[in-house]
Design a protein around this motif. Structure first.
Motif, PDB file in Angstrom:
ATOM      1  N   GLY A  41      -1.860  -5.275   5.074  1.00  0.00           N
ATOM      2  CA  GLY A  41      -1.203  -4.272   4.247  1.00  0.00           C
ATOM      3  C   GLY A  41       0.265  -4.108   4.595  1.00  0.00           C
ATOM      4  O   GLY A  41       0.636  -4.089   5.772  1.00  0.00           O
ATOM      5  N   GLU A  73       4.822   6.738  -0.098  1.00  0.00           N
ATOM      6  CA  GLU A  73       4.584   6.421   1.316  1.00  0.00           C
ATOM      7  C   GLU A  73       5.752   7.001   2.110  1.00  0.00           C
ATOM      8  O   GLU A  73       6.567   6.279   2.675  1.00  0.00           O
ATOM      9  CB  GLU A  73       4.455   4.905   1.535  1.00  0.00           C
ATOM     10  CG  GLU A  73       3.943   4.535   2.915  1.00  0.00           C
ATOM     11  CD  GLU A  73       2.617   5.197   3.235  1.00  0.00           C
ATOM     12  OE1 GLU A  73       2.621   6.264   3.896  1.00  0.00           O
ATOM     13  OE2 GLU A  73       1.574   4.669   2.830  1.00  0.00           O
ATOM     14  N   PRO A  78       2.837  -1.343   3.674  1.00  0.00           N
ATOM     15  CA  PRO A  78       3.191  -0.077   3.036  1.00  0.00           C
ATOM     16  C   PRO A  78       4.583  -0.144   2.420  1.00  0.00           C
ATOM     17  O   PRO A  78       5.480  -0.799   2.965  1.00  0.00           O
ATOM     18  CB  PRO A  78       3.153   0.929   4.190  1.00  0.00           C
ATOM     19  CG  PRO A  78       2.286   0.274   5.219  1.00  0.00           C
ATOM     20  CD  PRO A  78       2.524  -1.194   5.083  1.00  0.00           C
ATOM     21  N   PHE A 137      -8.133   1.503  -0.673  1.00  0.00           N
ATOM     22  CA  PHE A 137      -8.244   1.225   0.762  1.00  0.00           C
ATOM     23  C   PHE A 137      -9.708   0.975   1.129  1.00  0.00           C
ATOM     24  O   PHE A 137     -10.004   0.127   1.958  1.00  0.00           O
ATOM     25  CB  PHE A 137      -7.706   2.388   1.601  1.00  0.00           C
ATOM     26  CG  PHE A 137      -6.220   2.377   1.804  1.00  0.00           C
ATOM     27  CD1 PHE A 137      -5.587   1.346   2.493  1.00  0.00           C
ATOM     28  CD2 PHE A 137      -5.438   3.431   1.341  1.00  0.00           C
ATOM     29  CE1 PHE A 137      -4.222   1.359   2.707  1.00  0.00           C
ATOM     30  CE2 PHE A 137      -4.071   3.451   1.554  1.00  0.00           C
ATOM     31  CZ  PHE A 137      -3.455   2.418   2.231  1.00  0.00           C
ATOM     32  N   LEU A 158      -1.931  -3.255   9.349  1.00  0.00           N
ATOM     33  CA  LEU A 158      -0.861  -2.722   8.503  1.00  0.00           C
ATOM     34  C   LEU A 158       0.452  -3.009   9.217  1.00  0.00           C
ATOM     35  O   LEU A 158       0.538  -2.884  10.433  1.00  0.00           O
ATOM     36  CB  LEU A 158      -1.020  -1.215   8.315  1.00  0.00           C
ATOM     37  CG  LEU A 158      -2.234  -0.779   7.517  1.00  0.00           C
ATOM     38  CD1 LEU A 158      -2.512   0.697   7.734  1.00  0.00           C
ATOM     39  CD2 LEU A 158      -2.039  -1.076   6.039  1.00  0.00           C
ATOM     40  N   THR A 214      -0.187   5.567   0.898  1.00  0.00           N
ATOM     41  CA  THR A 214      -1.250   6.538   1.160  1.00  0.00           C
ATOM     42  C   THR A 214      -1.290   7.687   0.154  1.00  0.00           C
ATOM     43  O   THR A 214      -2.327   8.307  -0.024  1.00  0.00           O
ATOM     44  CB  THR A 214      -1.127   7.130   2.578  1.00  0.00           C
ATOM     45  OG1 THR A 214       0.185   7.674   2.744  1.00  0.00           O
ATOM     46  CG2 THR A 214      -1.373   6.064   3.633  1.00  0.00           C
ATOM     47  N   GLU A 235       0.296   4.553   9.726  1.00  0.00           N
ATOM     48  CA  GLU A 235      -0.802   3.770  10.273  1.00  0.00           C
ATOM     49  C   GLU A 235      -1.959   4.702  10.676  1.00  0.00           C
ATOM     50  O   GLU A 235      -3.117   4.440  10.384  1.00  0.00           O
ATOM     51  CB  GLU A 235      -0.313   2.956  11.473  1.00  0.00           C
ATOM     52  CG  GLU A 235      -1.334   1.982  12.001  1.00  0.00           C
ATOM     53  CD  GLU A 235      -0.798   1.153  13.154  1.00  0.00           C
ATOM     54  OE1 GLU A 235      -1.142  -0.036  13.199  1.00  0.00           O
ATOM     55  OE2 GLU A 235      -0.043   1.684  13.987  1.00  0.00           O
ATOM     56  N   ASN A 257       6.357   4.845  10.016  1.00  0.00           N
ATOM     57  CA  ASN A 257       5.382   3.779  10.216  1.00  0.00           C
ATOM     58  C   ASN A 257       4.162   4.173  11.046  1.00  0.00           C
ATOM     59  O   ASN A 257       3.031   3.948  10.630  1.00  0.00           O
ATOM     60  CB  ASN A 257       6.053   2.562  10.847  1.00  0.00           C
ATOM     61  CG  ASN A 257       6.886   1.786   9.848  1.00  0.00           C
ATOM     62  OD1 ASN A 257       6.506   1.654   8.690  1.00  0.00           O
ATOM     63  ND2 ASN A 257       8.013   1.294  10.285  1.00  0.00           N
ATOM     64  N   CYS A 267      -3.768   6.072   7.595  1.00  0.00           N
ATOM     65  CA  CYS A 267      -4.671   5.070   7.015  1.00  0.00           C
ATOM     66  C   CYS A 267      -5.965   4.961   7.808  1.00  0.00           C
ATOM     67  O   CYS A 267      -7.037   4.811   7.232  1.00  0.00           O
ATOM     68  CB  CYS A 267      -3.976   3.714   6.929  1.00  0.00           C
ATOM     69  SG  CYS A 267      -2.727   3.642   5.633  1.00  0.00           S
ATOM     70  N   LYS A 304       6.726  -0.529   7.030  1.00  0.00           N
ATOM     71  CA  LYS A 304       7.071  -0.359   5.620  1.00  0.00           C
ATOM     72  C   LYS A 304       8.122  -1.374   5.197  1.00  0.00           C
ATOM     73  O   LYS A 304       9.025  -1.702   5.970  1.00  0.00           O
ATOM     74  CB  LYS A 304       7.622   1.043   5.359  1.00  0.00           C
ATOM     75  CG  LYS A 304       6.565   2.086   5.218  1.00  0.00           C
ATOM     76  CD  LYS A 304       7.060   3.339   4.552  1.00  0.00           C
ATOM     77  CE  LYS A 304       7.913   4.172   5.455  1.00  0.00           C
ATOM     78  NZ  LYS A 304       8.213   5.494   4.878  1.00  0.00           N
ATOM     79  N   THR A 310       0.818  -1.210   0.000  1.00  0.00           N
ATOM     80  CA  THR A 310       0.000   0.000   0.000  1.00  0.00           C
ATOM     81  C   THR A 310       0.852   1.260   0.000  1.00  0.00           C
ATOM     82  O   THR A 310       2.050   1.218   0.298  1.00  0.00           O
ATOM     83  CB  THR A 310      -0.912   0.024   1.250  1.00  0.00           C
ATOM     84  OG1 THR A 310      -0.085   0.093   2.415  1.00  0.00           O
ATOM     85  CG2 THR A 310      -1.816  -1.198   1.311  1.00  0.00           C
TER      86      THR A 310
END
Length: 161
Positions: free
Chosen positions: A60, A70, A62, A41, A91, A33, A78, A74, A81, A94, A31
């Motif tokens: 997910g 992204e 990232p 999403f 999630l 954002t 989160e 982290n 999201c 990353k 993923t």
């Protein structure tokens, strides 16, 4: 070897064994954002809500591998999201999905289900469907909408029998 043999990190850098998902169907997705596909999403969350009690785990990962989409750390990712997209599915921290530094899980996923571009991930929101035993059964491209995977998910959950 299966997906269940891997350990990943949570956004708080805690170890999480994917063996915890044994017996569940998993939908693994990288993923981002800030990606133009981020509206997916919503569809991923809809699948999560619809089928989590039936045994589906949407997870997910990232990744900042594509055009810095992204960029946040982290925990901020989160929160973004949750707030911006209403995400309640797990999630993880990353990861890199391509190249020599790709996370071992992604190296395995790509080996099991190559794609149109060989062993690389083309873009954010590439999805892998994994059965209850941890076997990779399908790979879907970034533009595949989550709702378009529902029949495959239902088959694995034995909802069409």
């Amino acid at each position: 070897m299966s997906v269940h043999d891997f350990t990943v990190k949570t956004p708080k850098e805690e170890e999480k064994a994917l063996a915890d998902y044994k017996g569940q169907v998993m939908l693994i997705v990288n993923t981002a954002t800030k990606c133009g596909l981020a509206p997916q999403f919503d569809g991923l969350e809809a699948l999560h809500k619809e089928y989590k009690e039936e045994g589906l785990a949407v997870v997910g990962f990232p990744s900042n591998d594509f055009l810095n989409q992204e960029p946040v750390e982290n925990e901020a990712m989160e929160e973004t999201c949750k707030v911006n997209f209403g995400v309640t599915f797990p999630l993880f921290a990353k990861v890199k999905v391509n190249g020599p530094d790709a996370h071992p899980l992604y190296k395995y996923l790509k080996k099991e289900e190559g794609g149109m571009f060989g062993s690389s991930i083309k873009w954010n929101f590439t999805k892998f469907l994994v059965d209850q035993e941890g076997n990779v059964v399908s790979r879907y491209g970034p533009k595949t909408e989550p709702k378009d995977m529902e029949d495959d998910i239902r088959r694995l959950l034995k909802k069409d029998e």
